[in-house]
Write an enzyme that holds these catalytic residues in place. Structure first.
Site, PDB file in Angstrom:
ATOM      1  N   ASP A 177       0.851  -1.191   0.000  1.00 19.29           N
ATOM      2  CA  ASP A 177       0.000   0.000   0.000  1.00 19.29           C
ATOM      3  C   ASP A 177       0.890   1.245   0.000  1.00 19.29           C
ATOM      4  O   ASP A 177       1.814   1.367   0.828  1.00 19.29           O
ATOM      5  CB  ASP A 177      -0.894  -0.010   1.250  1.00 19.29           C
ATOM      6  N   ASP A 194      -2.186   9.726 -10.773  1.00 13.79           N
ATOM      7  CA  ASP A 194      -2.296   8.658 -11.763  1.00 13.79           C
ATOM      8  C   ASP A 194      -0.925   8.296 -12.330  1.00 13.79           C
ATOM      9  O   ASP A 194      -0.600   7.109 -12.489  1.00 13.79           O
ATOM     10  CB  ASP A 194      -3.225   9.083 -12.900  1.00 13.79           C
ATOM     11  N   GLU A 221      -4.759   2.573  -4.230  1.00 16.74           N
ATOM     12  CA  GLU A 221      -3.297   2.641  -4.183  1.00 16.74           C
ATOM     13  C   GLU A 221      -2.683   1.365  -3.626  1.00 16.74           C
ATOM     14  O   GLU A 221      -1.510   1.337  -3.259  1.00 16.74           O
ATOM     15  CB  GLU A 221      -2.856   3.836  -3.331  1.00 16.74           C
TER      16      GLU A 221
END
Length: 308
Positions: A177, A194, A221
Site C-alpha cells: 500500500d 495517476d 493505491e
C-alpha cells in the site's frame, strides 16, 4: 498480430491411444505447430494443466477414460476450460458429433484424416483462441497501470492455490500500500497521482521478476504481488527488491509525514495449501501484516519474521 501469426506456432496436444494416429497428426502439424501427445485421458488432463496447450486434438474412443469424459473434465476445471478441444475420431454418425459438441468440443473431424483439412481447421481454432485470449486479457487488465486487475488476481489466486496444493508447494502473497497516497493526490493533483500509480506498478513488476509472478492493482493505491512456489523467506527477498525499486524511483512526497519521498508499506503471508482449502486465509494474513507494517511507522514490511 496478423491472422497468419495467430494461426501458427501453437502448442497442440494430441490425445489418442494408438501411436500410429499420433504420428499421422504429428506429421501433418509439425511444420507449423509444437506437438505434444498423450496416450490416455488421465495423462492428457495432466498435460493440459501443466503445459497449457492452445488446442487439444482428442480421440473419442479410448480405453478407460474416453474422449467425452476427458472433454467434460477439461470443461469442469478453471485451469483448462478455455482450451478448445477438437475431436478427431473414427466415429461418423451425426449423433456422435452432436454428443461431442454437447460435451464442449469446438470441432469434430472424422478419420481417416486429410492433412490439409486438419491444418486448416487447426489454424482456424488457433486464430479464434488467440482473439478470445486477447479480449480476455483486456478484461483482466487495469486500464491505468497496465498490470492485472482485481478480477485477474482473484482468478489467478485460485488457480495457483490449487496447483501448489497438488504439488505440495508454497504460495506467498505480498500486499503493498502506498503510504499517505491521499495526501499525495491532495498535494500534487490527481493527474500526478495517476502518473505515480503507473510508475509504481512498473517498479513492482521489475521487483517481482519471475514470469509466473503476478502483480495486480488490488484497489486504489494498493497492489497485490502473488508469488507461487515461493516460501516466506523468498517472499521477503521480493519485498526487499520492491522497496529498492521504489526507492530508485525517488518520487518526491512533500506532504508525507513518513518520508520526503514516496514509500510503501507491505504485508507478507506464505502457506503450503491443502486440497480443498480456500485461499482466503492467505489474503487475510497478508492484510493483517500490512496493518502491522503501518502500525510500525510505515515504509517497511512485515512477514513471519518482522523486519523492514
Amino acid at each position: 498480430m496478423s491472422w497468419t501469426d495467430m494461426a501458427l506456432n501453437g502448442r497442440i496436444l494430441v490425445v489418442d491411444d494408438a501411436m500410429e494416429n499420433i504420428q499421422i497428426l504429428y506429421g501433418a502439424l509439425q511444420d507449423e505447430q509444437e506437438v505434444l501427445f498423450a496416450l490416455d485421458g488421465r495423462r492428457a488432463i495432466e498435460l493440459a494443466r501443466s503445459q497449457h496447450p492452445d488446442l487439444i486434438l482428442l480421440d473419442a474412443v479410448m480405453p478407460g477414460m474416453d474422449g467425452y469424459a476427458v472433454c467434460a473434465a477439461l470443461r469442469a476445471s478453471s485451469e483448462t476450460r478455455d482450451i478448445p478441444v477438437m475431436f478427431v475420431t473414427a466415429l461418423k454418425s451425426p449423433e456422435d458429433e452432436t454428443r461431442a459438441l454437447e460435451a464442449g468440443a469446438a470441432d469434430f473431424i472424422t478419420k481417416p484424416i486429410n492433412a490439409a483439412v486438419v491444418r486448416a481447421r487447426v489454424r482456424t481454432q488457433l486464430t479464434v483462441k488467440r482473439q478470445a485470449d486477447a479480449l480476455r486479457a483486456l478484461s483482466l487488465t487495469d486500464p491505468l497501470t497496465g498490470v492485472a486487475n482485481r478480477r485477474a488476481f482473484d482468478e489467478r489466486l485460485v488457480t495457483e492455490w490449487r496447483r501448489c496444493a497438488r504439488a505440495g508447494l508454497p504460495v506467498s502473497l505480498v500486499l503493498a500500500d502506498i503510504d499517505h497516497f491521499k495526501m499525495y493526490n491532495d498535494h500534487y493533483g490527481h493527474p500526478a497521482g495517476d502518473a505515480c500509480l503507473v510508475q509504481v506498478a512498473a517498479a513492482l513488476r521489475r521487483g517481482a521478476g519471475r514470469t509466473h509472478d503476478l502483480v495486480a492493482r488490488y484497489g486504489g493505491e494498493e497492489f497485490a504481488i502473488l508469488l507461487p512456489q515461493l516460501d516466506a523467506h523468498g517472499a521477503e527477498g521480493v519485498a526487499r527488491r520492491l522497496q529498492d525499486e521504489l526507492a530508485q524511483l525517488d518520487l518526491p512526497h512533500a506532504a508525507s509525514p513518513t518520508a520526503p519521498r514516496l514509500t510503501m508499506s507491505m504485508g507478507i503471508a506464505s502457506q503450503v495449501p491443502r486440497e480443498g482449502q480456500a485461499p482466503d486465509a492467505l489474503v487475510v494474513s497478508a492484510d493483517a501484516r500490512l496493518y502491522q507494517a503501518k502500525d510500525a511507522g510505515r515504509n517497511c514490511y512485515r512477514g513471519e519474521a518482522p523486519q523492514g
